[in-house]
Design an enzyme around this catalytic site. Structure first.
Site, PDB file in Angstrom:
ATOM      1  N   ASP A  40      -6.286  -9.999   8.934  1.00  0.00           N
ATOM      2  CA  ASP A  40      -5.378  -9.015   8.341  1.00  0.00           C
ATOM      3  C   ASP A  40      -4.520  -8.317   9.397  1.00  0.00           C
ATOM      4  O   ASP A  40      -5.042  -7.780  10.385  1.00  0.00           O
ATOM      5  CB  ASP A  40      -6.209  -7.978   7.580  1.00  0.00           C
ATOM      6  CG  ASP A  40      -5.475  -7.354   6.416  1.00  0.00           C
ATOM      7  OD1 ASP A  40      -4.335  -7.762   6.147  1.00  0.00           O
ATOM      8  OD2 ASP A  40      -6.060  -6.475   5.763  1.00  0.00           O
ATOM      9  N   CYS A  80       0.542  -6.990   2.772  1.00  0.00           N
ATOM     10  CA  CYS A  80      -0.601  -7.862   2.490  1.00  0.00           C
ATOM     11  C   CYS A  80      -0.519  -8.554   1.131  1.00  0.00           C
ATOM     12  O   CYS A  80      -0.604  -9.783   1.029  1.00  0.00           O
ATOM     13  CB  CYS A  80      -1.899  -7.062   2.561  1.00  0.00           C
ATOM     14  SG  CYS A  80      -2.136  -6.150   4.105  1.00  0.00           S
ATOM     15  N   HIS A 133      -5.376 -10.020  -1.956  1.00  0.00           N
ATOM     16  CA  HIS A 133      -5.357  -8.569  -1.799  1.00  0.00           C
ATOM     17  C   HIS A 133      -6.334  -7.973  -2.814  1.00  0.00           C
ATOM     18  O   HIS A 133      -6.340  -8.364  -3.989  1.00  0.00           O
ATOM     19  CB  HIS A 133      -3.956  -8.007  -2.029  1.00  0.00           C
ATOM     20  CG  HIS A 133      -3.815  -6.592  -1.602  1.00  0.00           C
ATOM     21  ND1 HIS A 133      -3.830  -6.219  -0.274  1.00  0.00           N
ATOM     22  CD2 HIS A 133      -3.696  -5.439  -2.306  1.00  0.00           C
ATOM     23  CE1 HIS A 133      -3.698  -4.912  -0.183  1.00  0.00           C
ATOM     24  NE2 HIS A 133      -3.624  -4.413  -1.399  1.00  0.00           N
ATOM     25  N   ASP A 333      -1.495 -12.535   7.858  1.00  0.00           N
ATOM     26  CA  ASP A 333      -0.674 -12.431   6.652  1.00  0.00           C
ATOM     27  C   ASP A 333       0.716 -11.855   6.907  1.00  0.00           C
ATOM     28  O   ASP A 333       1.621 -12.022   6.091  1.00  0.00           O
ATOM     29  CB  ASP A 333      -1.396 -11.657   5.549  1.00  0.00           C
ATOM     30  CG  ASP A 333      -1.881 -10.280   5.983  1.00  0.00           C
ATOM     31  OD1 ASP A 333      -1.757  -9.937   7.174  1.00  0.00           O
ATOM     32  OD2 ASP A 333      -2.413  -9.550   5.120  1.00  0.00           O
TER      33      ASP A 333
END
Length: 512
Positions: A40, A80, A133, A333
């Site tokens: 992330d 995200c 997500h 991402d």
């Protein structure tokens, strides 16, 4: 005679069954396992692999030495939920109709996600951590896509980062610190450590319980997403006096108003908010060098912490003898600003927000090589299908609402075996601002961005309503210090890039 007939009746089906099992076993053997690792908010500025040795990532470097590092991959949107919806459906944001972290792709169409596609192709599928997500489709306990997972989905405590264990100073209602060096927690006691251990457990579960059935394992690490929390030993690896400063910590000259992001995510933490007020931080004035170094160190420490967890999973894959039959892919991402362009976090169309890491290690692929080909995260879906040996989704038609499986990207498998190939001429990203949308195009030399009106009913640009234009020349100005869109000398370049942007991704593939 009766006995003979009975024997014939039994042997025939058994022979057919045996042949079917042999064919099924052979088909399974032709398919490769997949280990997909999502990190992330990981920007492509770490380790030897991305030419940033200050940020220590020995395991990502090792993975790159066993595969191909993609040096110029771009996300479709720098947040995200939007980026992951695009990646996991193989479709771009205007198609998924997911323009914020609160959107679920199924509102646009009943599509087959990437892990569900592997499940439908005969794989046993498992996942843990942040892949989709969280909290937008089918819920956390179901891994957001109830159709995708063979095995129960794993989430460590507090998957939405609202409350973390081990005496870390955070609750669901307050955000006192954007970073924290935890003096008491071990790696195994914090969420990403738990996710790594679960991934190892899942590797054993899938191989022991499912025989020759190939597996698809998705592992999603939360760090280095804010807040940058990690055990203190990782902070100790980065003395403040050795922390670098951004090459360009100022807002680009000539920036249109629509392009500026006020960094709400960064600003929402008490400490960074306080520092911003103290430093009179705003569009025209960056944070002080001391404060910049504090936040860069915290991001680096979080990145190195995640790298250590990644290493545990990859080491176990090797110990189990699975590397030669497994495609390993690592992606971030979207990118991340650490003071570059006087921006923090993501939510922009600048290079630091849209540029992402992508590493692919595949049996039969090149090792220890890199490619500068322009690629996109929307390419992940068809690439993994191709490398795994299952049918590669076809290109989506203009209206794909009723098409369960298709892609708006293209497989990168050829680049895994031949990284020097000439590839697509441009990558496309976008970011909403107010009622409009910023569409950005990245070519080998330039980034061209138009901020235009947006039709929220048809999910399409209104090109005639221009709110701002940007042009950056990375050959002359690699740090995006000056917007050249209004420079008369660049008028022909602006016109050419505008035409390319408006023509869209379909006219900018490796075969177009």
């Amino acid at each position: 005679m009766a006995m003979a007939k009975t024997t014939e009746w039994i042997v025939g089906p058994l022979l057919v069954l045996g042949m079917t099992l042999l064919v099924s076993s052979a088909a399974a053997a032709d398919k490769r396992n997949v280990l997909m690792i999502a990190v992330d908010d990981l920007r492509p500025h770490f380790g030897q692999v991305y030419d940033t040795p200050l940020v220590q990532t020995p395991n990502m470097d090792k993975l790159a030495s066993q595969g191909v590092a993609f040096k110029r991959t771009y996300c479709q949107a720098a947040t995200c939920g939007v980026s992951r919806s695009s990646l996991l459906t193989g479709r771009r944001p205007d198609t998924t109709q997911v323009l914020s972290n609160g959107g679920c792709f199924r509102r646009a169409g009943n599509w087959t996600s990437l892990p569900a596609y592997f499940k439908n192709s005969g794989y046993v599928t498992a996942g843990g951590g942040k892949i989709f997500h969280p909290g937008v489709c089918d819920g956390l306990e179901l891994g957001e896509d109830k159709y995708a997972w063979t095995l129960p989905y794993f989430h460590a405590p507090c998957p939405q980062l609202g409350c973390l264990p081990c005496a870390e100073p955070r609750s669901a209602k307050t955000r006192p610190y954007s970073w924290f060096a935890n003096e008491t927690a071990t790696d195994e006691q914090v969420p990403d450590g738990m996710i790594a251990l679960n991934a190892i457990e899942q590797l054993h579960n899938m191989t022991k319980s499912n025989g020759d059935t190939p597996f698809f394992l998705a592992v999603g690490f939360h760090r280095p997403h804010l807040p940058h929390f990690a055990p203190k030993k990782y902070f100790d690896m980065y003395p403040l006096e050795k922390i670098d400063l951004p090459a360009n910590k100022n807002t680009p000259k000539g920036l249109p108003e629509a392009a500026w992001n006020d960094c709400n995510e960064f600003y929402s933490y008490n400490d960074s908010h306080r520092e911003s007020v103290e430093d009179h931080w705003k569009e025209e004035a960056p944070l002080t060098d001391d404060h910049i170094r504090l936040h860069r160190r915290a991001y680096y420490a979080s990145t190195t912490f995640v790298d250590a967890q990644l290493g545990l999973v990859l080491d176990e894959l090797d110990k189990m003898g699975l590397r030669e039959s497994t495609v390993v892919m690592l992606w971030g991402d979207h990118g991340w600003h650490l003071g570059e362009n006087n921006e923090w976090a993501k939510h922009t169309n600048f290079e630091h927000a849209t540029h992402v890491p992508l590493i692919i290690s595949s049996p039969g692929g090149k090792t220890g090589e890199a490619t500068d080909a322009l690629t996109e995260l929307v390419d992940v879906y068809p690439t993994l299908a191709d490398l795994a040996g299952i049918e590669v989704p076809k290109e989506c038609p203009a209206d794909s609402k009723q098409v369960a499986v298709c892609t708006e990207g293209q497989s990168l498998a050829e680049l895994v075996t031949n990284p020097t190939l000439s590839w697509k001429p441009a990558a496309f990203s976008q970011w909403p601002k107010g009622s409009g949308m910023g569409y950005t195009l990245r070519t080998e030399q330039y980034r061209f961005t138009e901020w235009v009106g947006y039709n929220h009913s048809s999910y399409s640009p209104i090109w005639s309503k221009v709110m701002g234009t940007e042009l950056y020349d990375f050959k002359a100005d690699p740090n995006e210090t000056q917007n050249h869109a209004n420079d008369p000398k660049m008028a022909s370049v602006v016109d050419q890039l505008r035409q390319r942007l408006h023509s869209g991704w379909r006219n900018n593939t490796s075969t177009s």
